[in-house]
Design an enzyme around this catalytic site. Sequence first.
Site, PDB file in Angstrom:
ATOM      1  N   PHE A 126       0.822  -1.224   0.000  1.00 22.85           N
ATOM      2  CA  PHE A 126       0.000   0.000   0.000  1.00 22.85           C
ATOM      3  C   PHE A 126       0.847   1.261   0.000  1.00 22.85           C
ATOM      4  O   PHE A 126       0.377   2.332   0.367  1.00 22.85           O
ATOM      5  CB  PHE A 126      -0.979  -0.002   1.181  1.00 22.85           C
ATOM      6  CG  PHE A 126      -1.710  -1.304   1.357  1.00 22.85           C
ATOM      7  CD1 PHE A 126      -2.461  -1.819   0.324  1.00 22.85           C
ATOM      8  CD2 PHE A 126      -1.628  -2.025   2.543  1.00 22.85           C
ATOM      9  CE1 PHE A 126      -3.133  -3.025   0.460  1.00 22.85           C
ATOM     10  CE2 PHE A 126      -2.282  -3.238   2.690  1.00 22.85           C
ATOM     11  CZ  PHE A 126      -3.034  -3.731   1.646  1.00 22.85           C
ATOM     12  N   GLY A 153       0.922  -9.182  -3.213  1.00 21.00           N
ATOM     13  CA  GLY A 153      -0.345  -9.825  -2.881  1.00 21.00           C
ATOM     14  C   GLY A 153      -1.386  -9.483  -3.927  1.00 21.00           C
ATOM     15  O   GLY A 153      -2.528  -9.922  -3.874  1.00 21.00           O
ATOM     16  N   ALA A 175       1.438  -2.770 -16.604  1.00 17.61           N
ATOM     17  CA  ALA A 175       1.749  -2.112 -17.876  1.00 17.61           C
ATOM     18  C   ALA A 175       3.245  -2.153 -18.164  1.00 17.61           C
ATOM     19  O   ALA A 175       3.662  -2.323 -19.316  1.00 17.61           O
ATOM     20  CB  ALA A 175       1.257  -0.664 -17.842  1.00 17.61           C
ATOM     21  N   ASN A 191      -6.012 -10.180 -15.492  1.00 24.80           N
ATOM     22  CA  ASN A 191      -6.650 -11.292 -14.787  1.00 24.80           C
ATOM     23  C   ASN A 191      -7.937 -10.758 -14.167  1.00 24.80           C
ATOM     24  O   ASN A 191      -7.900  -9.993 -13.204  1.00 24.80           O
ATOM     25  CB  ASN A 191      -5.708 -11.840 -13.715  1.00 24.80           C
ATOM     26  CG  ASN A 191      -6.307 -13.045 -12.993  1.00 24.80           C
ATOM     27  OD1 ASN A 191      -7.481 -13.368 -13.136  1.00 24.80           O
ATOM     28  ND2 ASN A 191      -5.470 -13.723 -12.220  1.00 24.80           N
ATOM     29  N   VAL A 221      -4.434  -1.233 -12.073  1.00 24.39           N
ATOM     30  CA  VAL A 221      -5.695  -1.310 -11.323  1.00 24.39           C
ATOM     31  C   VAL A 221      -5.493  -1.231  -9.811  1.00 24.39           C
ATOM     32  O   VAL A 221      -6.434  -1.245  -9.046  1.00 24.39           O
ATOM     33  CB  VAL A 221      -6.447  -2.603 -11.719  1.00 24.39           C
ATOM     34  CG1 VAL A 221      -5.681  -3.845 -11.298  1.00 24.39           C
ATOM     35  CG2 VAL A 221      -7.862  -2.638 -11.185  1.00 24.39           C
ATOM     36  N   GLY A 222      -4.263  -1.091  -9.351  1.00 28.38           N
ATOM     37  CA  GLY A 222      -4.000  -1.242  -7.912  1.00 28.38           C
ATOM     38  C   GLY A 222      -4.597  -0.168  -7.030  1.00 28.38           C
ATOM     39  O   GLY A 222      -4.868  -0.414  -5.858  1.00 28.38           O
ATOM     40  N   GLU A 223      -4.773   1.035  -7.558  1.00 30.69           N
ATOM     41  CA  GLU A 223      -5.122   2.141  -6.675  1.00 30.69           C
ATOM     42  C   GLU A 223      -6.466   2.788  -6.967  1.00 30.69           C
ATOM     43  O   GLU A 223      -7.077   3.374  -6.080  1.00 30.69           O
ATOM     44  CB  GLU A 223      -4.000   3.189  -6.718  1.00 30.69           C
ATOM     45  CG  GLU A 223      -2.737   2.614  -6.081  1.00 30.69           C
ATOM     46  CD  GLU A 223      -1.476   3.381  -6.408  1.00 30.69           C
ATOM     47  OE1 GLU A 223      -1.095   4.222  -5.603  1.00 30.69           O
ATOM     48  OE2 GLU A 223      -0.863   3.115  -7.464  1.00 30.69           O
TER      49      GLU A 223
END
Lengths: 752, 325
Positions: A244, A472, A516, A633, A705-707
């Site tokens: 994070f 993770g 990316a 995914n 897409v993480g944030e």
Amino acid sequence: MNYQVLGKPRDRVDGRLKVTGSALYAGDRHPENLAYGYLVTSCVAKGSIRSMDTSKAEQGPGVVAVYTPFRPLKLYAPLSREEGGGPGDEQPPLQDRGIRFYGQIIGLVVANSFEQARDAAALIRTEYDPAKPVLTWDEGLPHAFAPKSIEEEGSTATVLAPGVTHIDDVIRQAPVSIEVTYREPMNHHNPMEPHATTAIWDGDRLEIYEATQGIISHRRTVASVLGVDEDRVHLLCPFVGGGFGCKGSMWMHSPVTAAAARDLKRPVKTVLTREQMFTLVGHRPALIQQVALAATPDGALQAVKHEVQSTVATSKVFIEAAAHRTSRFLYKSPNIQVSQKLVPLDVGPPTFMRAPGVAPGMFALECAMDELAVKLNLDPVELRMRNYAEIFPGKNVPWSSKNLAECYRIGAEKFGWSQRRSEPGVRLEGEWLAGVGMASALYPAHRGGASAKVRLLADGTAEVSSATQDLGTGTWTVLAMVGAEYLGLPVDRVRPALGDSMFPPAPVSGGSQTVASVGTAVRKAAESAIQKLIRLAVSNAKSPMHGLAPETVSYDAGYLAADNRRVAFADVLNAVDRGAVEAVESIDPLSHDGRYAYHSFGAQYCEVKVNRYTAEVRVQRVTTVMDIGQVVNLKTARSQVMGGVVFGIGLALLEQSLLETGSGRFANANMSEYLVATNADVPYIDVAFVEKPDLVFSPVGARGVGEIGISGIPAAVANAVYNATGKRVREFPITPEKLLLGESGSPRISVI
Amino acid sequence: MRPFRFTAVTSLDQLGPPGPQTSFIAGGTTVVDLMKLEVMTPDELVAIDQLPLRGIREDAGGLRLGALETMSAVAAHPAVAGGYQVISESLLQSASAQLRNMATIGGNLLQRTRCSYFRDVHSACNKRVPGSGCPAITGENRMLAILGTSASCIATNPSDLAVALVVLDAQLRLRGTGGGVRTVPLRDFYLEPGDRPDRENVLQPGELITEVLVPRPAAGTKTGYVKVRDRASYEFALTSAAVVLNMDGDRVRKAEVAVGGVGTKPWLLPQVGAALNGRALDRTNLEAAASLAANGAKRYPDNGFKVELIQRTVVRAFSRLGGLV
């Protein structure tokens, strides 16, 4: 785009290891003759150490060594970011007696067990010459300063329509305007896995196990602090239990531990305690944000003005770019001004926390838009559509791909937004008031320089490797899937490898850039490996395709084909007696040539209930639609968005780090009192994607897409609370007292 | 954690006179935690978890809970869940499932405050080090008490169960080191801090809670527990209310309420119950009665809102029980 693998849901390739406890994290390593480090930290926020009595600690059972500023381990200043270092601590500990914040490292006890080290550390008596720390907004504001630049613009960035000399003139003269202030406290990341370092020296070579979001940058930085050649440092980090942002930098427990291991000539492991994670590995700054919006009566924005004050540490600058990353461009407006000042406090270093700048900035902007919609008596979605930006304001370039309008529309349909009652405080359900709210979501798209290796093996399988890391998030699986896509192989024939500095270098997993960046490198390496295979097949005399012109040979789904022949690559490799053919490829960072802007966007809708007696807020359902380019995914992308939503619920309703104004201690530095959402706080989260590959941005079409999942939810929750109760709470977290006792002029929640 | 001796006993006869630094350990969910923080530094731990102090029984007089029964076992027991809902509800809203499986009833009643100054050995705390001062009074005190506070201490008693047992007028059976047994009403068990916040209850050195006796509520009585907290699970109360309600038609025959999260001990509000007795259970009467809930309260910088919140909590608890919502 017709993908075979990308965009489909796929179980994690490392899932079994994780659920069976077989995945070894940095703190799980137990090399022979291991000693355990325990950090000693300061109990004042400013001043200097007069003395440290370590005699009792040194006599403690099992104690091997006690290091302090009076018996230091030599450490050097880390490389700057410009020199390729990380953005963590700037001052190595134990080199002087100065205290810059509460909880600073002032010693390391090393013993034969963790408990012995911890118990000995408690016996150290430290005397300080304390100075008065600066710990509150009031104390810090006189020292506020503007940084030189923010997001490649000035600390104040202004776009004005022709003839306008000052944005305030527009706001003053506009038919409709609002000016509001939003506040939020510091937040801490609190990943489940604490930071940990296990350092093992073999002569002048260091093997180091770390919990890090950036293997390569961590290795370079720790080497610089230890004064060794980074080529002699082998860093391993196969699994990370959440980052994070707080594992995106190298923090000083790492070189202190490695230096102790070097001094003692035995392996040393240090694991941070939860309390230490509140002062040593960063936090999200506290912010005060003022937003002024001016509009025509039909809702066309005339001015967007967003002023930010955010805290920094006196010992370290970090810019939580809340306005430059949001209000600067989200809406079409002829006049836009964003600005920021930094307010230094005597606290531990701040750092990136999930959606840095964006999460707090969108809280302010998207709540202000809701307030404006109420004032205009317009549907909040309609207000956003009336101000939809097709080009980046002021720069006048289009986005590489932008489908935000579709996100609003699909989200509204899935959520049932048309059922919304715009009048607040009218939906009573038993002892609860119900309401709905929405907000836009966004996050900049980043693509860093990265490299990867792809190997085609004689057994018919393939390997994909890169010195990237999996926080993770699912990077193990992404490597396999991207490799499988561009090699035309089933995913289970592609073995991913990461988490090892021996592999080709990759960037920090931050800024949602890994898919990316590394994905693009994997695609390039896969295509390169196929070309090498073809060249080998036509040039080696033993090959069944020997002598063919390479351009006549094609590769598809693991086979080489020419004329009417079709040969599996394994058969080619076996025929020519090669174990593998491999390629390493690198890609450069995305060049910002000024032709496009690059962002992901989304729309987030939620329903809350607020207890009509006691004002607890509970989120009831969430619908979120994201435009992130190509999904790699579907399963883990959905999980990423869900995780972001959970983070956003925490930001809006629960999380606050309580900085004690007297001491500089965080009074709730534990998981009992620093509240993160429990399962009971998280409702069903409906996640959808607008799948439009962004091939302008990256050859795999993905933007990351993480944030983005966190970005709109805090405002959506706050807006839903308003819709439920008629009460605007402009300070996070929205706890019962803020609804009960509110500001003057604001209605109290009533017992109906 | 400091070195300590560890002994385990299997019968009450094995309990000798305790040393000055002896501590009992049952489930360990408080003691181990505080020993790791060095808030508690006993030189001897006596493990009592194998003592024959178990059993959940109900007879004509009421409920008898062995002190070593776990929170989970008590919460799930049919006699408790059926006739003493306030106990089950208070337990199930406490801690986490894992903690409830370990923590015992006796230990729950003796758990220490969550005041962050008490739990930080680098801070002053009159409860931990008598005479050292109370930074909580001017510090971070949102979670702390407004009732029963003193110039020495404003720490909240954190137990949910104790609030439920106080409203039910439970009794504690205590066994002294000489084998002598006495019964103490829970309402008289806890001490307000005054100038000795280190003394939290009337237990004598070495004295052990062996059993909790809960009188059976009169026929037709409803009981319930409302807990207000920022998050939906796994958090101590901002405020809570344990209520007992017995109706005679549409009038209140008997109402009782005790509150948590606001007091230095579980706080019985006899004036609120009395204000409802004999009256119709409606919003006007409820709000009038609840307005007495914070009588004598003292506000601190971050927790003044509890004065209003506790009144609202009481209204909510009676409204739920009385079917007004």
